[in-house]
Design an enzyme around this catalytic site. Sequence first.
Site, PDB file in Angstrom:
ATOM      1  N   ASN A 128      19.493 -40.512 -46.484  1.00  0.00           N
ATOM      2  CA  ASN A 128      20.747 -39.781 -46.287  1.00  0.00           C
ATOM      3  C   ASN A 128      21.672 -39.922 -47.488  1.00  0.00           C
ATOM      4  O   ASN A 128      22.892 -39.740 -47.380  1.00  0.00           O
ATOM      5  CB  ASN A 128      21.463 -40.259 -45.018  1.00  0.00           C
ATOM      6  N   HIS A 141      30.369 -43.898 -41.569  1.00  0.00           N
ATOM      7  CA  HIS A 141      29.324 -42.882 -41.705  1.00  0.00           C
ATOM      8  C   HIS A 141      28.362 -42.958 -40.534  1.00  0.00           C
ATOM      9  O   HIS A 141      27.917 -41.949 -40.022  1.00  0.00           O
ATOM     10  CB  HIS A 141      28.572 -43.109 -43.023  1.00  0.00           C
ATOM     11  N   TRP A 142      27.982 -44.160 -40.154  1.00  0.00           N
ATOM     12  CA  TRP A 142      27.151 -44.482 -38.992  1.00  0.00           C
ATOM     13  C   TRP A 142      25.646 -44.296 -39.222  1.00  0.00           C
ATOM     14  O   TRP A 142      24.845 -44.839 -38.489  1.00  0.00           O
ATOM     15  CB  TRP A 142      27.592 -43.662 -37.761  1.00  0.00           C
ATOM     16  N   ASP A 143      25.246 -43.586 -40.271  1.00  0.00           N
ATOM     17  CA  ASP A 143      23.812 -43.366 -40.491  1.00  0.00           C
ATOM     18  C   ASP A 143      23.485 -43.389 -41.981  1.00  0.00           C
ATOM     19  O   ASP A 143      22.734 -42.544 -42.486  1.00  0.00           O
ATOM     20  CB  ASP A 143      23.387 -42.030 -39.867  1.00  0.00           C
ATOM     21  N   LEU A 144      24.031 -44.372 -42.699  1.00  0.00           N
ATOM     22  CA  LEU A 144      23.884 -44.426 -44.153  1.00  0.00           C
ATOM     23  C   LEU A 144      22.617 -45.188 -44.529  1.00  0.00           C
ATOM     24  O   LEU A 144      22.612 -46.405 -44.626  1.00  0.00           O
ATOM     25  CB  LEU A 144      25.107 -45.097 -44.782  1.00  0.00           C
TER      26      LEU A 144
END
Length: 300
Positions: free
Chosen positions: A204, A197-200
């Site tokens: 978010n 996901h990279w931005d969890l």
Amino acid sequence: MIHVPAELARSQAKYNGEAGRAFVAGLPARAEEFLGRWGLRVTGPSLYGVASLVLPVERVADGTRAALKMQILDDETEGEPVGLRVWDGAGSVRLLDHDAGTGTMLLEWLDAARPLSSVAETSGTREALRIVAALLARLVAVPAPAGLRTLGDIAAGMLADVPEAAARLGAEDAAVLRDCAAAVRDVAGEPGDRLLHWDLHLDNVLAAEREPWLAIDPKPLAGDPGFDLLPALMDRFDPDPDETLWRFDLLAEVVGDRRRAVAWTLGRVLQNGLWDIEDGEPGLDEEQVALARILLARRV
């Protein structure tokens, strides 16, 4: 008439320059185009973040609620519909429609007024992080499709930038940066192949109707699940080592190999530090330095 918030216009001008200003100027026309193409009507005021404008909508034909998301198309955003299609709603918001030329997406409706950070405020950060951990386990269980950015390429680029970046820092921050780079170097030969996901982080993850909580706004790449831990670790950060390690162990258990999770979490500290230096910041983020030192001291 589509309202484009001034805050979005400012952030686009700051981060994307002329391309960002052109994107903002074209938003009303883009919205009208896709409202017509997909048979939608707007049902409420615009929502926005640093990079996107989201309109709450419903399908005229059947009243289905949805969200029309418009954002500038770049290396980070172009993979979002790819990842959402692969997950197909398993832990993430569901993609209903997509235009490849503009990156415009029609998404399942989630409750933007109820982010997971609201659970942290009422029931505590640990309870919120347990929910994140459960979502993370589902998201990283999926192999990444071909064509996404890879953690291997990202790691190679970071390691190449370290000598010049460290030279611009004070001695203590430079030492942390080099220690993080050394940890990445140890695992860079096996960068992983999971869909990340990279931005969890807590904002978010939104409340949903289909499931209690679902992740939004991925910036997908192919790599080791340990690279996905830092955003949640930094939410409502507590510098107490015992609390930090409780959080880390909770998330690291999901991804399996604790040693690799330490290394790739330090890799995220490295990445953010390099970005800060590129943006002209005089030093590294103090909270991320504190986290890195805790992990470096107890990486077993």
